[in-house]
Write a protein that holds these residues in place. Sequence first.
Motif, PDB file in Angstrom:
ATOM      1  N   THR A  75     -20.890  48.294   6.854  1.00 60.62           N
ATOM      2  CA  THR A  75     -21.281  48.316   5.445  1.00 60.62           C
ATOM      3  C   THR A  75     -21.638  46.936   4.899  1.00 60.62           C
ATOM      4  N   SER A  76     -21.567  45.904   5.730  1.00 62.08           N
ATOM      5  CA  SER A  76     -21.876  44.552   5.282  1.00 62.08           C
ATOM      6  C   SER A  76     -23.341  44.427   4.878  1.00 62.08           C
ATOM      7  N   SER A  77     -23.590  43.581   3.890  1.00 58.17           N
ATOM      8  CA  SER A  77     -24.974  43.332   3.469  1.00 58.17           C
ATOM      9  C   SER A  77     -25.775  42.629   4.564  1.00 58.17           C
ATOM     10  N   LEU A  78     -25.088  42.033   5.545  1.00 56.52           N
ATOM     11  CA  LEU A  78     -25.795  41.420   6.671  1.00 56.52           C
ATOM     12  C   LEU A  78     -26.485  42.475   7.530  1.00 56.52           C
ATOM     13  N   LEU A  79     -25.940  43.703   7.515  1.00 55.74           N
ATOM     14  CA  LEU A  79     -26.489  44.782   8.337  1.00 55.74           C
ATOM     15  C   LEU A  79     -27.215  45.839   7.511  1.00 55.74           C
ATOM     16  N   SER A  80     -26.958  45.871   6.226  1.00 57.14           N
ATOM     17  CA  SER A  80     -27.571  46.856   5.339  1.00 57.14           C
ATOM     18  C   SER A  80     -27.990  46.162   4.047  1.00 57.14           C
ATOM     19  N   PRO A  81     -29.069  45.384   4.091  1.00 56.23           N
ATOM     20  CA  PRO A  81     -29.432  44.563   2.934  1.00 56.23           C
ATOM     21  C   PRO A  81     -29.879  45.359   1.719  1.00 56.23           C
ATOM     22  N   ASP A  82     -30.353  46.598   1.923  1.00 53.76           N
ATOM     23  CA  ASP A  82     -30.809  47.398   0.798  1.00 53.76           C
ATOM     24  C   ASP A  82     -30.539  48.864   1.109  1.00 53.76           C
ATOM     25  N   ALA A  83     -29.592  49.455   0.437  1.00 52.56           N
ATOM     26  CA  ALA A  83     -29.197  50.835   0.728  1.00 52.56           C
ATOM     27  C   ALA A  83     -30.113  51.858   0.073  1.00 52.56           C
ATOM     28  N   THR A  84     -31.178  51.417  -0.617  1.00 46.23           N
ATOM     29  CA  THR A  84     -32.049  52.347  -1.327  1.00 46.23           C
ATOM     30  C   THR A  84     -33.403  52.537  -0.663  1.00 46.23           C
ATOM     31  N   PHE A  85     -33.648  51.884   0.456  1.00 41.40           N
ATOM     32  CA  PHE A  85     -34.976  51.976   1.066  1.00 41.40           C
ATOM     33  C   PHE A  85     -35.262  53.397   1.540  1.00 41.40           C
ATOM     34  N   PRO A  86     -36.529  53.876   1.397  1.00 43.85           N
ATOM     35  CA  PRO A  86     -36.862  55.250   1.764  1.00 43.85           C
ATOM     36  C   PRO A  86     -37.218  55.436   3.223  1.00 43.85           C
ATOM     37  N   GLN A  87     -37.483  54.362   3.925  1.00 43.06           N
ATOM     38  CA  GLN A  87     -37.933  54.445   5.305  1.00 43.06           C
ATOM     39  C   GLN A  87     -36.748  54.374   6.260  1.00 43.06           C
ATOM     40  N   PRO A  88     -36.949  54.715   7.546  1.00 39.48           N
ATOM     41  CA  PRO A  88     -35.853  54.626   8.517  1.00 39.48           C
ATOM     42  C   PRO A  88     -35.223  53.247   8.558  1.00 39.48           C
ATOM     43  N   ALA A  89     -33.927  53.207   8.706  1.00 37.16           N
ATOM     44  CA  ALA A  89     -33.202  51.945   8.727  1.00 37.16           C
ATOM     45  C   ALA A  89     -33.426  51.207  10.031  1.00 37.16           C
ATOM     46  N   THR A  90     -33.074  49.925  10.018  1.00 37.47           N
ATOM     47  CA  THR A  90     -33.043  49.133  11.235  1.00 37.47           C
ATOM     48  C   THR A  90     -31.581  48.960  11.624  1.00 37.47           C
ATOM     49  N   PHE A  91     -31.257  49.249  12.882  1.00 35.69           N
ATOM     50  CA  PHE A  91     -29.875  49.202  13.346  1.00 35.69           C
ATOM     51  C   PHE A  91     -29.686  47.959  14.198  1.00 35.69           C
ATOM     52  N   ILE A  92     -29.140  46.916  13.583  1.00 35.70           N
ATOM     53  CA  ILE A  92     -29.009  45.621  14.235  1.00 35.70           C
ATOM     54  C   ILE A  92     -27.870  45.644  15.244  1.00 35.70           C
ATOM     55  N   ILE A  93     -28.140  45.087  16.419  1.00 32.49           N
ATOM     56  CA  ILE A  93     -27.167  44.995  17.502  1.00 32.49           C
ATOM     57  C   ILE A  93     -26.690  43.561  17.694  1.00 32.49           C
ATOM     58  N   LEU A  94     -27.589  42.617  17.506  1.00 28.82           N
ATOM     59  CA  LEU A  94     -27.320  41.196  17.747  1.00 28.82           C
ATOM     60  C   LEU A  94     -28.231  40.393  16.831  1.00 28.82           C
ATOM     61  N   SER A  95     -27.700  39.334  16.220  1.00 25.53           N
ATOM     62  CA  SER A  95     -28.517  38.518  15.328  1.00 25.53           C
ATOM     63  C   SER A  95     -28.037  37.073  15.393  1.00 25.53           C
ATOM     64  N   THR A  96     -28.783  36.248  16.122  1.00 18.90           N
ATOM     65  CA  THR A  96     -28.462  34.833  16.260  1.00 18.90           C
ATOM     66  C   THR A  96     -29.555  34.026  15.553  1.00 18.90           C
ATOM     67  N   PRO A  97     -29.403  32.712  15.441  1.00 20.17           N
ATOM     68  CA  PRO A  97     -30.462  31.920  14.805  1.00 20.17           C
ATOM     69  C   PRO A  97     -31.805  32.022  15.502  1.00 20.17           C
ATOM     70  N   HIS A  98     -31.829  32.394  16.783  1.00 19.96           N
ATOM     71  CA  HIS A  98     -33.085  32.413  17.537  1.00 19.96           C
ATOM     72  C   HIS A  98     -33.508  33.796  18.017  1.00 19.96           C
ATOM     73  N   LEU A  99     -32.580  34.750  18.102  1.00 13.00           N
ATOM     74  CA  LEU A  99     -32.876  36.069  18.655  1.00 13.00           C
ATOM     75  C   LEU A  99     -32.396  37.158  17.719  1.00 13.00           C
ATOM     76  N   ILE A 100     -32.975  38.348  17.890  1.00 10.93           N
ATOM     77  CA  ILE A 100     -32.490  39.524  17.175  1.00 10.93           C
ATOM     78  C   ILE A 100     -32.690  40.740  18.061  1.00 10.93           C
ATOM     79  N   ALA A 101     -31.718  41.659  18.039  1.00 14.69           N
ATOM     80  CA  ALA A 101     -31.787  42.882  18.834  1.00 14.69           C
ATOM     81  C   ALA A 101     -31.435  44.061  17.944  1.00 14.69           C
ATOM     82  N   PHE A 102     -32.079  45.198  18.189  1.00 15.01           N
ATOM     83  CA  PHE A 102     -31.878  46.377  17.351  1.00 15.01           C
ATOM     84  C   PHE A 102     -32.195  47.628  18.158  1.00 15.01           C
TER      85      PHE A 102
END
Length: 232
Positions: A75-102
């Motif tokens: 439920t952190s805002s780091l993983l769910s920045p906007d709970a009102t978006f109408p489109q499919p969510a992005t499910f973050i797995i890893l988030s570093t300064p240089h990489l991101i996985a979802f």
Amino acid sequence: MSSKPPSPTTQIPLPSSDFDPGPSPSSSSSSPPPSNTTTTTTTTTTAPNTDPDCPFCHIAATYPPYDPAQPPPPTSSLLSPDATFPQPATFIILSTPHLIAFLDIMPLSQGHVLLCPRSHRPKLTDVHPSEAAELGRYLRVLSAAVSKATGVADWNVVQNNGAAAAQVVPHMHFHVIPRPELRDKKSERFTSTMFGRGQRDELDEEEGVELAERIRRAVAEMVRGDGEGAKL
């Protein structure tokens, strides 16, 4: 896509993953996970090199880094920045300064994960050496985490470069794909699942939240254990 950059808090649907040769069926998605706060603040992370029309760059700009060894709750805002978006969510797995996985939103199998650099790198040869080293490290971590979270012992790691090589999103990325059922290598099913053809269903949001949380916990265990030489 429009040339106008999307709003940092507006989710946009990702194109079908590299393995899908044509349109994929869509299914209605459940409501996105509730936020643990009444107001949500979105932190935008700007990579050194971005493309305003790239969906992966948009994801990288929307979701800030966090410590992989101490992932935030779902439920952190780091993983769910906007709970009102109408489109499919992005499910973050890893988030570093240089990489991101979802999670792939049109997965070939449960636990299908995409790993990419935050900066816009169209092909593998565009990746900086430091990024390549971090990609290699986390490919191992993600492989172990996905296998543990799904209970599937076999998986593919795939990376395509260019349209002729079936790359759809022109932002370099790896696929980590669990392979639970590849027993009869002579069957049509083997061929279709190996190369991504055939019917693929959109990831259900409720399932995605729970699966992403399991994989994040497994990633954290791997990262913490790496100092002790942890192996799959």
